[in-house]
Design a protein around this motif. Structure first.
Motif, PDB file in Angstrom:
ATOM      1  N   THR A  61      48.807  25.001  43.133  1.00 13.19           N
ATOM      2  CA  THR A  61      49.040  24.385  44.151  1.00 13.19           C
ATOM      3  C   THR A  61      50.629  23.825  44.354  1.00 13.19           C
ATOM      4  N   GLY A  62      51.014  23.363  45.502  1.00 13.78           N
ATOM      5  CA  GLY A  62      52.340  22.713  45.690  1.00 13.78           C
ATOM      6  C   GLY A  62      52.264  21.310  45.302  1.00 13.78           C
ATOM      7  N   ASN A  63      53.315  20.509  45.829  1.00 14.21           N
ATOM      8  CA  ASN A  63      53.237  19.305  45.649  1.00 14.21           C
ATOM      9  C   ASN A  63      52.329  18.442  46.591  1.00 14.21           C
ATOM     10  N   TRP A  64      52.170  17.117  46.056  1.00 14.49           N
ATOM     11  CA  TRP A  64      51.235  16.337  47.198  1.00 14.49           C
ATOM     12  C   TRP A  64      52.096  16.109  48.405  1.00 14.49           C
ATOM     13  N   ASN A  65      51.349  15.942  49.371  1.00 10.23           N
ATOM     14  CA  ASN A  65      52.031  16.017  50.851  1.00 10.23           C
ATOM     15  C   ASN A  65      51.578  14.801  51.428  1.00 10.23           C
TER      16      ASN A  65
ATOM     17  N   TYR B 288      33.838  16.592  45.035  1.00  7.29           N
ATOM     18  CA  TYR B 288      34.047  16.141  43.558  1.00  7.29           C
ATOM     19  C   TYR B 288      35.552  16.376  43.130  1.00  7.29           C
ATOM     20  N   PRO B 289      36.581  15.239  42.841  1.00  9.06           N
ATOM     21  CA  PRO B 289      37.867  15.476  42.828  1.00  9.06           C
ATOM     22  C   PRO B 289      38.597  16.448  41.577  1.00  9.06           C
ATOM     23  N   VAL B 290      37.531  17.017  40.744  1.00 10.69           N
ATOM     24  CA  VAL B 290      37.881  17.647  39.677  1.00 10.69           C
ATOM     25  C   VAL B 290      38.097  19.147  40.165  1.00 10.69           C
ATOM     26  N   TYR B 291      37.741  19.586  41.367  1.00  8.00           N
ATOM     27  CA  TYR B 291      37.939  21.136  41.800  1.00  8.00           C
ATOM     28  C   TYR B 291      39.548  21.032  42.109  1.00  8.00           C
ATOM     29  N   VAL B 292      40.041  20.183  42.837  1.00 14.22           N
ATOM     30  CA  VAL B 292      41.392  19.712  43.464  1.00 14.22           C
ATOM     31  C   VAL B 292      42.354  19.655  42.038  1.00 14.22           C
TER      32      VAL B 292
ATOM     33  N   SER C  63      42.905  22.507  39.758  1.00 13.76           N
ATOM     34  CA  SER C  63      43.971  23.611  40.356  1.00 13.76           C
ATOM     35  C   SER C  63      45.131  23.085  40.596  1.00 13.76           C
ATOM     36  N   VAL C  64      45.490  22.004  40.638  1.00 16.03           N
ATOM     37  CA  VAL C  64      46.789  21.319  40.580  1.00 16.03           C
ATOM     38  C   VAL C  64      47.274  21.410  39.075  1.00 16.03           C
TER      39      VAL C  64
END
Ligand code: PL4
Length: 401
Positions: free
Chosen positions: A142-146, A129-133, A136-137
């Motif tokens: 977290t860092g940047n999108w890789n 489920y995309p809400v966890y990530v 967190s962002v």
């Protein structure tokens, strides 16, 4: 000018579900008469049960009288409802003080991120489920999108695919402070066994990690041998926070009611109980669930009414069986559908957004592309089994056509 929050600026693209809704809206603009069937966003379609309606009506009646009116409720939520939830889903496992009523699983997941702040590392099931990530962002964990990895730097993905039976290889997984885990998993529908959950709990305890366990779909587990809550597992109280929801159990996606359990045993590295900080965060950022929702939940979860709730989830599980059978007949590679209201379907070698667009444009079926749930979701598409029976039959017929 005010400086933009750099963590929110890190978020890549639009949130998955509004993005899908946009595709549907664009199709309807091009073809206004298209009969689009939504098997995308997992949203309930069937009416509230009579027991829920009874509780809500009673409460509404009381609220319109001087004697029956109530304002703000108890800070952690109605005590009787907390005990009801414990009796139904966690019998003899917790005191009402350890359960916090909220307005749904998703908002509580967001508030839990405030509890932990930005200096924590995270692991997450992939797909999930995309809400966890996303939360967190936004929190700055977290860092940047890789682009190369298809993930934000600093997040440890726990890959769950048919090849590992949708359970991550914990022996090879890097340690993190927080571990997001969902069972039945959205989108794969996988439900770990007692042995697998015991391995997860043992791993978290060995690593001194905290698991955030999302049980939003627990009411759909039909195999009696599978665990319905992680607290059935020994040692879980020392390392797990569990969130629950009535959204998919009682059709509360619009009414809004969920809960979070923080066991007294769970502590930070300085020995302080997590529950004390959660009470602080929860009572500061949240002002209690709607009292009508609480009243409906209380009667909807009463012992007498539980068969009605079961009837609601049975309805969607029958949809899942109907869709699955049609897809298997066509030759689709279908996972799940037995203990969760989602079908996870593999389209080998295909780009999941491409399949999504094909299904939308050619069959007028809205689904959810697997890549939206994480890199391991590429090549898959999620079909939701929420919908009324006629629409599900029509969707099955269109797929077969
Ligand atoms: C669309 C694993 C659906 N606008 O209703 P809540 O807040 O108690 O529960 C939300 C939730 C929590 N945990 C899991 C979920 O899958 C969901 C709901 N997910 C979906 O299609 O994946 C609805 C999504 C909604 C949203 O953004 O959550």
């Amino acid at each position: 000018m005010v400086k933009r929050n750099c963590n929110i600026a890190k978020v890549k693209g639009q949130y998955l579900f509004p993005r899908i809704a946009r595709y549907k809206a664009e199709l309807l603009k091009r073809e206004p008469s298209a009969n689009v069937i939504s098997l995308g966003i997992g949203d309930t379609t069937e009416p509230l049960t009579p027991a829920v309606a009874f509780g809500m009506k009673e409460k509404l009646g009381a609220l319109t009288t001087s004697e029956g009116y109530t304002g703000y409720g108890e800070e952690q939520g109605d005590r009787e409802l907390r005990q009801r939830i414990i009796d139904d889903f966690y019998p003899n496992m917790f005191e009402p003080e350890e359960l916090f009523i909220g307005d749904g699983s998703k908002p509580d997941i967001g508030r839990l991120q405030i509890l932990f702040g930005q200096d924590v590392t995270i692991s997450v099931q992939d797909p999930a489920y995309p809400v966890y990530v996303a939360t967190s962002v936004m929190m700055g964990q977290t860092g940047n999108w890789n682009e190369k990895e298809g993930l934000y730097d600093g997040i440890t993905p726990l890959s769950c695919t048919p090849e590992n039976n949708f359970f991550p290889d914990l022996n090879r997984a890097k340690r993190s402070d927080l571990v997001f885990f969902c069972s039945p998993n959205n989108p794969t529908g996988a439900v770990p066994t007692h042995k697998q959950l015991q391995d997860l709990v043992d791993w978290a305890r060995a690593n001194q990690s905290i698991i955030i366990y999302d049980s939003a779909y627990a009411g759909y587990i039909r195999n009696p041998a599978l665990p319905r809550t992680i607290y059935e597992i020994e040692g879980a109280k020392e390392c797990v926070i569990e969130t629950g929801s009535l959204s998919k159990l009682l059709g509360f996606t619009g009414v809004r009611l969920g809960w979070t359990i923080v066991p007294k045993e769970l502590c930070f590295d300085d020995g302080s109980p997590v529950i004390d900080d959660w009470r602080q965060v929860s009572c500061t950022f949240f002002n209690g669930a709607c009292n009508l929702a609480e009243a409906g939940a209380k009667t909807g979860l009463s012992l007498m009414a539980l068969p009605e709730a079961r009837g609601l989830t049975d309805y969607y599980m029958e949809n899942a069986a109907l869709l699955k059978s049609a897809m298997v007949d066509i030759g689709y590679e279908v996972y799940s559908g037995d203990n969760a209201p989602f079908l996870w379907v593999r389209f080998p070698g295909r780009d999941s957004w491409e399949v999504f667009e094909e299904l939308l444009n050619k069959k007028h079926l809205v689904t959810t592309p697997g890549a939206g749930f994480g890199a391991s979701g590429e090549g898959f598409v999620r079909f939701s089994a929420f919908g009324n029976r006629e629409q599900i039959r029509e969707a099955a017929a269109r797929l077969a056509d």
